[in-house]
Design an enzyme around this catalytic site. Structure first.
Site, mmCIF file in Angstrom:
data_model
loop_
_atom_site.group_PDB
_atom_site.id
_atom_site.type_symbol
_atom_site.label_atom_id
_atom_site.label_comp_id
_atom_site.label_asym_id
_atom_site.label_seq_id
_atom_site.Cartn_x
_atom_site.Cartn_y
_atom_site.Cartn_z
ATOM 1 N N ASP A 153 -7.541 -7.013 13.500
ATOM 2 C CA ASP A 153 -9.138 -6.908 13.027
ATOM 3 C C ASP A 153 -10.044 -7.872 13.009
ATOM 4 O O ASP A 153 -11.174 -7.834 13.106
ATOM 5 C CB ASP A 153 -9.140 -5.940 12.026
ATOM 6 C CG ASP A 153 -8.872 -4.433 12.591
ATOM 7 O OD1 ASP A 153 -8.705 -4.249 13.847
ATOM 8 O OD2 ASP A 153 -8.469 -3.531 11.417
ATOM 9 N N HIS A 170 -5.531 -3.906 2.703
ATOM 10 C CA HIS A 170 -6.011 -4.661 3.973
ATOM 11 C C HIS A 170 -6.704 -5.981 3.329
ATOM 12 O O HIS A 170 -7.581 -6.428 3.961
ATOM 13 C CB HIS A 170 -6.786 -3.903 4.649
ATOM 14 C CG HIS A 170 -6.079 -2.730 5.288
ATOM 15 N ND1 HIS A 170 -5.652 -1.899 4.387
ATOM 16 C CD2 HIS A 170 -5.933 -2.369 6.798
ATOM 17 C CE1 HIS A 170 -4.913 -0.835 5.428
ATOM 18 N NE2 HIS A 170 -5.269 -1.272 6.559
ATOM 19 N N SER A 208 -5.034 4.965 5.647
ATOM 20 C CA SER A 208 -4.624 3.523 5.587
ATOM 21 C C SER A 208 -4.314 2.939 4.136
ATOM 22 O O SER A 208 -3.547 1.998 4.047
ATOM 23 C CB SER A 208 -5.675 2.708 6.430
ATOM 24 O OG SER A 208 -6.103 2.991 7.451
ATOM 25 N N ARG A 251 0.801 -1.250 0.137
ATOM 26 C CA ARG A 251 0.040 -0.030 0.048
ATOM 27 C C ARG A 251 1.033 1.022 0.030
ATOM 28 O O ARG A 251 0.484 2.282 -0.559
ATOM 29 C CB ARG A 251 -0.943 0.046 1.250
ATOM 30 C CG ARG A 251 -0.435 -0.318 2.468
ATOM 31 C CD ARG A 251 -1.468 -0.181 3.641
ATOM 32 N NE ARG A 251 -0.692 -0.581 5.028
ATOM 33 C CZ ARG A 251 -0.977 0.174 5.923
ATOM 34 N NH1 ARG A 251 -1.945 0.946 6.049
ATOM 35 N NH2 ARG A 251 -0.441 -0.050 7.130
ATOM 36 N N PHE A 265 -14.580 -3.811 1.863
ATOM 37 C CA PHE A 265 -15.547 -2.934 1.491
ATOM 38 C C PHE A 265 -15.560 -2.721 0.016
ATOM 39 O O PHE A 265 -16.438 -2.085 -0.872
ATOM 40 C CB PHE A 265 -15.498 -1.616 2.114
ATOM 41 C CG PHE A 265 -15.079 -2.000 3.630
ATOM 42 C CD1 PHE A 265 -16.167 -2.781 4.207
ATOM 43 C CD2 PHE A 265 -14.227 -1.326 4.336
ATOM 44 C CE1 PHE A 265 -16.074 -3.143 5.526
ATOM 45 C CE2 PHE A 265 -13.911 -1.726 5.593
ATOM 46 C CZ PHE A 265 -14.990 -2.726 6.255
ATOM 47 N N GLU A 292 -19.440 3.276 0.065
ATOM 48 C CA GLU A 292 -18.535 2.591 -0.946
ATOM 49 C C GLU A 292 -19.170 2.273 -2.185
ATOM 50 O O GLU A 292 -18.658 2.669 -3.323
ATOM 51 C CB GLU A 292 -17.912 1.399 -0.514
ATOM 52 C CG GLU A 292 -16.905 1.542 0.467
ATOM 53 C CD GLU A 292 -17.621 1.509 2.113
ATOM 54 O OE1 GLU A 292 -18.793 1.165 2.263
ATOM 55 O OE2 GLU A 292 -16.801 1.582 3.045
#
Lengths: 272, 313
Positions: B115, B107, B35, B8, B81, B56
């Site tokens: 998470d 992610h 993020s 990322r 998402f 989204e």
């Protein structure tokens, strides 16, 4: 706007309604109710309001039109054909194998169709993206979108409503084709959307309530949208499902059922 | 230990480079910009960055609208998402109309870690791979991420690029040439083939090194383009090595393992095993602990290789 111009638009709308009936009867399937309810709005947009060049569908500065309620495409296809995007003879190939007139709008198939649709609730977001692009490029083109009333039960409509107001998309004018019926019955029995004007107002939109079959009012609304700054405009257009064909008007049953050959003849007589 | 870099981070930095060269690039995010690293683009080009908040579905629609007016759109959020949650929006507004939208998600996979299951996208490849017109890429490291993102930006069709959260070991050198739809042989060998994607490429290379010590020569292939998949390299590996192990940070259902199996069964079936999440949801834990628990470490790949080699005909 002279009375003569209004009359010409009304004649054009009638012609589009005749095509809707003919093409659906020929296809043997499709959605007459919602196509007939938004016919006047689409007619006004294509024959009076929008800047577009049917001989150059991809002209960069054209106004954009998004039909979010993709099942009402017979109205759009007819308006495109009568504008000159393709011959009216093509209309009779609606929904047939290898026709470029798909059962729901496909932007990769049909000249003049700006967005693919059919899964409801997505058109306002797409139109918002187009309006945002115009702002970014400092282009003058405007974006018009027609939504369904049942469609506004989709959560994405409200995500889009929030975003279009947040980004101050005053170059966007949406019409809610408020024909009050959806597949399972009256909209406000299936899932109440009222108070719909207040809802859009609360989301930061300029709202205008009109009779969606009155050309004067449709044109007045777009003019007002044009001179509204800092916020998008939602025109709540009260319409009648199946408008123009007496036996279809206000009938849930004609949402997704094509007229038979017999009904076609009856309807065409009424639309002369 | 190899040098580490989060894919990322490579994405964010590449976006900035692309933003300088191409004024038509716009970047969208859904409240995850720090993020996903699109915040780097936001800082540099605030006028071409748009946040859609936690919405989204709407972001994907705006992306399609912007693309239809000539923009090259990057839309980012977390993999969960940006895939399952908005599958229909991607299907109807982006893939079907061939919109110039690059969905770059971060992610992905169980290495999200603490998470837990809700944030561990392990079914996104199965979904995205089923959509016509959509190119699906899982880069193995930061260098491949940069090359894939640049390649996607130059193409006018829709892409789904899947990145991780964790820092991945660098496996490529700067002169690596990325090509859409082409797998890369990272290590030659004719006893067995290990095909891997993403973080698992590094595990696969470690497994191959272990196997080498025991005299087993494993071919290692990085299959970063899941769709369109490189059929030739798979068929060649099947013919030349006779056994295949796939490794992915994804469910074993519908992702790389399935894609490779589809090619094999129609062309040259050979013994095969799939390393990945075995039809279950994720858990909270440290990335390494999770890879261990889900039997996705190099030691498990070594074991799978030995099992699959027993089945070679």
């Amino acid at each position: 706007m002279s009375n003569q111009e209004i009359q010409e638009l009304e004649v054009k709308a009638k012609e589009i309604r005749r095509w809707i009936i003919k093409m659906l009867a020929e296809a043997g399937s499709g959605h007459p109710g919602g196509a007939l309810s938004c016919t006047d709005i689409i007619t006004a947009l294509y024959f009076k309001i929008m800047n577009h060049k049917p001989d150059n569908p991809k002209w960069e500065d054209r106004d954009r039109f998004v039909l979010s309620k993709g099942h009402s495409c017979p109205a759009l296809y007819s308006a495109l054909a009568l504008s000159g995007y393709f011959p009216t003879s093509e209309l009779m190939r609606l929904r047939k194998l290898d026709s470029f007139l798909q059962g729901h709008t496909d932007m990769t198939a049909t000249p003049g169709v700006e967005m693919s649709a059919g899964s409801l609730g997505q058109g306002l977001s797409v139109a918002g993206g187009m309006a945002l692009a115009a702002k970014l490029d400092k282009k003058k083109f405007r974006v018009y979108v027609v939504l369904g009333d049942g469609e506004s039960q989709e959560g994405q409509i409200w995500e889009a409503a929030m975003a279009c107001a947040h980004y101050k998309l005053d170059n966007l004018c949406a019409f809610l084709d408020y024909n009050k019926l959806q597949i399972d019955g009256p909209v406000n029995e299936v899932m109440v959307i009222e108070p719909i004007v207040d809802k859009f107002k609360a989301f930061g939109w300029n709202t205008i309530e009109i009779d969606g079959h009155d050309m004067h009012q449709i044109i007045y609304a777009t003019n007002e949208a044009n001179i509204t700054y800092g916020k998008p405009t939602m025109v709540i257009a009260h319409t009648i499902k199946g408008k123009g064909v007496s036996f279809m008007e206000g009938k849930v049953g004609y949402h997704g059922v094509a007229p038979t050959k017999e009904e076609e003849q009856k309807a065409l007589l009424e639309l002369e | 230990m190899a040098e580490l870099m989060a894919t990322r981070d490579a994405y964010g930095e590449t976006l900035v480079k692309l933003g300088i060269e191409n004024k038509d690039i716009v970047v969208l995010d859904a409240d995850c910009s720090s993020s996903t690293r699109t915040s780097l683009f936001k800082e540099k080009f605030p006028d071409r960055f748009f946040n859609f908040g936690i919405g989204e579905a709407n972001m994907m629609g705006f992306a399609a609208g912007l693309a239809s007016c000539g923009k090259t759109v990057f839309a980012s959020t977390f993999a969960v998402f940006g895939s399952a949650r908005v599958f229909d929006q991607i299907r109807t507004s982006i893939a079907w109309p061939k919109a110039n939208v690059k969905i770059v998600v971060t992610h992905a996979g169980i290495s999200v870690g603490e998470d837990g299951a809700s944030h561990q996208a392990i079914e996104d490849l199965a979904l995205m791979r089923s959509l016509p017109n959509l190119t699906v890429i899982v880069p193995a490291d930061g260098i491949e991420t940069e090359k894939a993102v640049i390649t996607a930006a130059k193409d006018s069709t829709p892409f789904y690029i899947r990145l991780g959260r964790a820092k991945f070991p660098i496996v490529f050198s700067d002169d690596y040439e990325f090509k859409i739809g082409k797998g890369t042989i990272l290590k030659q060998g004719n006893d067995v083939t290990i095909i891997a994607i993403g973080l698992m490429v590094f595990e696969a290379l470690q497994a191959a090194a272990e196997l080498q010590k025991e005299g087993i020569k494993a071919r290692v292939i990085n299959m970063s383009t899941i769709k369109p998949i490189d059929k030739d390299i798979i068929i060649q590996a099947a013919i030349e090595t006779g056994a295949i192990v796939t490794c992915e940070e994804h469910s074993i259902i519908g992702g790389l393992g399935s894609a490779v199996a589809e090619v094999l069964v129609e062309n040259n079936p050979v013994a095969m095993k799939r390393i990945g999440v075995k039809d279950r949801f994720g858990l909270s834990g440290k990335p390494d602990e999770l890879l261990e628990r889900f039997e996705m470490k190099s030691t498990h790949i070594v074991q799978a290789v030995k099992e699959v080699m027993m089945k070679k005909s």
